[in-house]
Design an enzyme around this catalytic site. Sequence first.
Site, short mmCIF file in Angstrom:
data_model
loop_
_atom_site.label_atom_id
_atom_site.label_comp_id
_atom_site.label_asym_id
_atom_site.label_seq_id
_atom_site.Cartn_x
_atom_site.Cartn_y
_atom_site.Cartn_z
N ARG A 282 0.86 -1.18 0.00
CA ARG A 282 0.00 0.00 0.00
C ARG A 282 0.90 1.24 0.00
O ARG A 282 1.64 1.48 0.95
CB ARG A 282 -0.88 -0.01 1.25
CG ARG A 282 -1.67 1.24 1.39
CD ARG A 282 -2.39 1.37 2.73
NE ARG A 282 -2.87 2.72 2.81
CZ ARG A 282 -2.83 3.48 3.88
NH1 ARG A 282 -2.39 3.02 5.02
NH2 ARG A 282 -3.27 4.72 3.84
N HIS B 56 -2.49 10.96 0.90
CA HIS B 56 -1.97 10.77 2.25
C HIS B 56 -1.43 12.12 2.72
O HIS B 56 -0.24 12.28 3.02
CB HIS B 56 -0.90 9.68 2.26
CG HIS B 56 -0.66 9.05 3.60
ND1 HIS B 56 -0.84 7.71 3.85
CD2 HIS B 56 -0.23 9.57 4.77
CE1 HIS B 56 -0.54 7.43 5.10
NE2 HIS B 56 -0.16 8.55 5.68
N GLU C 188 -6.84 8.30 6.41
CA GLU C 188 -7.18 8.95 7.68
C GLU C 188 -7.77 10.34 7.48
O GLU C 188 -7.19 11.36 7.89
CB GLU C 188 -5.94 9.01 8.58
CG GLU C 188 -5.39 7.63 8.88
CD GLU C 188 -4.21 7.63 9.87
OE1 GLU C 188 -3.81 8.70 10.34
OE2 GLU C 188 -3.70 6.53 10.16
N ASN D 50 -7.09 1.66 9.96
CA ASN D 50 -5.79 1.90 10.58
C ASN D 50 -6.02 1.86 12.09
O ASN D 50 -6.78 2.67 12.62
CB ASN D 50 -5.24 3.29 10.21
CG ASN D 50 -4.93 3.41 8.73
OD1 ASN D 50 -5.14 2.48 7.95
ND2 ASN D 50 -4.42 4.56 8.33
N TYR E 194 -4.10 1.48 15.98
CA TYR E 194 -2.84 1.50 16.72
C TYR E 194 -2.96 1.31 18.23
O TYR E 194 -2.06 0.78 18.86
CB TYR E 194 -2.12 2.85 16.50
CG TYR E 194 -1.52 2.97 15.13
CD1 TYR E 194 -0.24 2.50 14.87
CD2 TYR E 194 -2.25 3.51 14.08
CE1 TYR E 194 0.31 2.60 13.61
CE2 TYR E 194 -1.71 3.60 12.81
CZ TYR E 194 -0.43 3.14 12.58
OH TYR E 194 0.11 3.21 11.33
N GLU F 73 -3.36 -0.20 8.20
CA GLU F 73 -2.17 0.14 9.00
C GLU F 73 -2.29 -0.46 10.39
O GLU F 73 -3.37 -0.45 10.99
CB GLU F 73 -2.01 1.66 9.18
CG GLU F 73 -1.55 2.41 7.97
CD GLU F 73 -1.33 3.89 8.23
OE1 GLU F 73 -1.06 4.26 9.40
OE2 GLU F 73 -1.45 4.66 7.27
O1 IFM Z 1 2.94 7.59 10.18
C1 IFM Z 1 1.56 7.58 10.37
C2 IFM Z 1 0.83 7.42 9.04
O2 IFM Z 1 1.19 8.40 8.13
C3 IFM Z 1 -0.66 7.50 9.26
N1 IFM Z 1 -1.08 6.60 10.29
C4 IFM Z 1 -0.36 6.60 11.54
C5 IFM Z 1 1.13 6.46 11.28
C6 IFM Z 1 1.91 6.47 12.61
O3 IFM Z 1 1.65 7.63 13.32
#
Ligand code: IFM
Length: 454
Positions: A88, A132, A177, A303, A305, A362
Amino acid sequence: MATPETNPDPNAIAAGFPTGFGWGFAASAYQIEGAADEDGRGRSIWDTLCDVPGAIADGQSGRVACDHYHRYLGDLALMAGLGSRTYRFSVAWPRIQPDGSGPANELGLDFYDRLVDAVLATGIRPHLNLFHWDLPQGLQDRGGFANPEIVGRFGDYAALVASRLGDRVIDWMTFNEPAVFAYLGHADGIHAPGLRDWPTAIRVADNELRAHAAAGSVIRSHVPGARIGVAYDMNQVVPATDAERDRAAAAAWSAARDAWFLDPLFGRGYPAAGMAAHAAAGHLEGVELTDPPAGDLDYLGLNYYRRDPVRARSDEPFDFEMEGRAGTEQTEMGWEVAPEGLRDVLLQLHREYAPREIVITENGAAYPDRFAADGRVHDDDRISYLARHLGAAAEAIAAGVPLTGYHAWSFMDNFEWSLGYTKRFGMIHVDYATQARTPKDSAEWYRKVIAAAG
Ligand code: IFM
């Protein structure tokens, strides 16, 4: 449900995924390409922000980054060596239209043409993301995403890219995002274009949703059989404590953030609770909103985290903070590690929106990686993070979530926006002084997972 266990045995991890699962990596143009002034590339809003003293850690920028623009062949060979099935990447709009409008800059398109050919030649499937965050500065000078004309401009840009690459790229993403771009860039001011005005952020969000829908039709008209998605970032939002005020703040944040984007994308218009939260905070002053058209989605990109614990600072609407709590496991970003949150978010998306497919676009972590005396980077903490999140993803699959792919963030260390190069998310270590690439232990571990998955 129990918290997924830590069992980093690649065979055990792989067993939770079906054959044909889309294992891969994610990266983005401004974070890795460098070559900021080459082949006619125009300036982006991130070039502009990076020139503002104090905006970026250590005064850094993406001017050189990982020099991927020149080193993409070597990088793809490394990626193929890990067995990656998908990649990606994003296209830099200022390479295609230096000022954001008008005919294509052929040299810019040529780069992505070569990149796509090289990706395919290594046996990897390209997943192309159109945006992005690196908006051409020329468009920002006309109001950027707050100006409704951006919807048509984004469609024009999508047409240029789709007509050139659509014969080889099936998997498309419009935005990465969109909530981060709208809110961090236009309300919090820590991302480009560095604005701090909530009504502007709300206009930007609205135009992103409209631009997504418009670009979907454009891509389909150029690419029969295209698969269209968006990479939406959703973490696990929880109240920091049981206090009523924290619970109210967490609910308001979810409604004004995630439901604010996801409800319209799935054709439901803006959520009433989000509208109430934004209105109470004064975010809608002078803004006239009508519901955007439904998004065109073959799959929803996620995405994920961390866990976001919401702690109210006062009873005022939107007066809260979200920081990793003392005593919790955290990555170097200060983000609370919550693999079970990934499972729960996947289940929630499946239950509430029922996307045809979900792809994790992500997931990954920053840790203070160091070279050991043996010349290697033993990033066991990253392996543990990845293993537990993959375990959580496998639980979601077992519970019926149509999860079809996983893109680790990130392939190699890169420019982490306002944090510059101070945070390393890659499975490949990058020495920015020499541009040497060194696979970390996590890269070898991920290779084994993919190989074991068959
Ligand atoms: O680096 C970023 C990415 O550009 C978008 N998602 C989160 C990642 C980590 O912060």
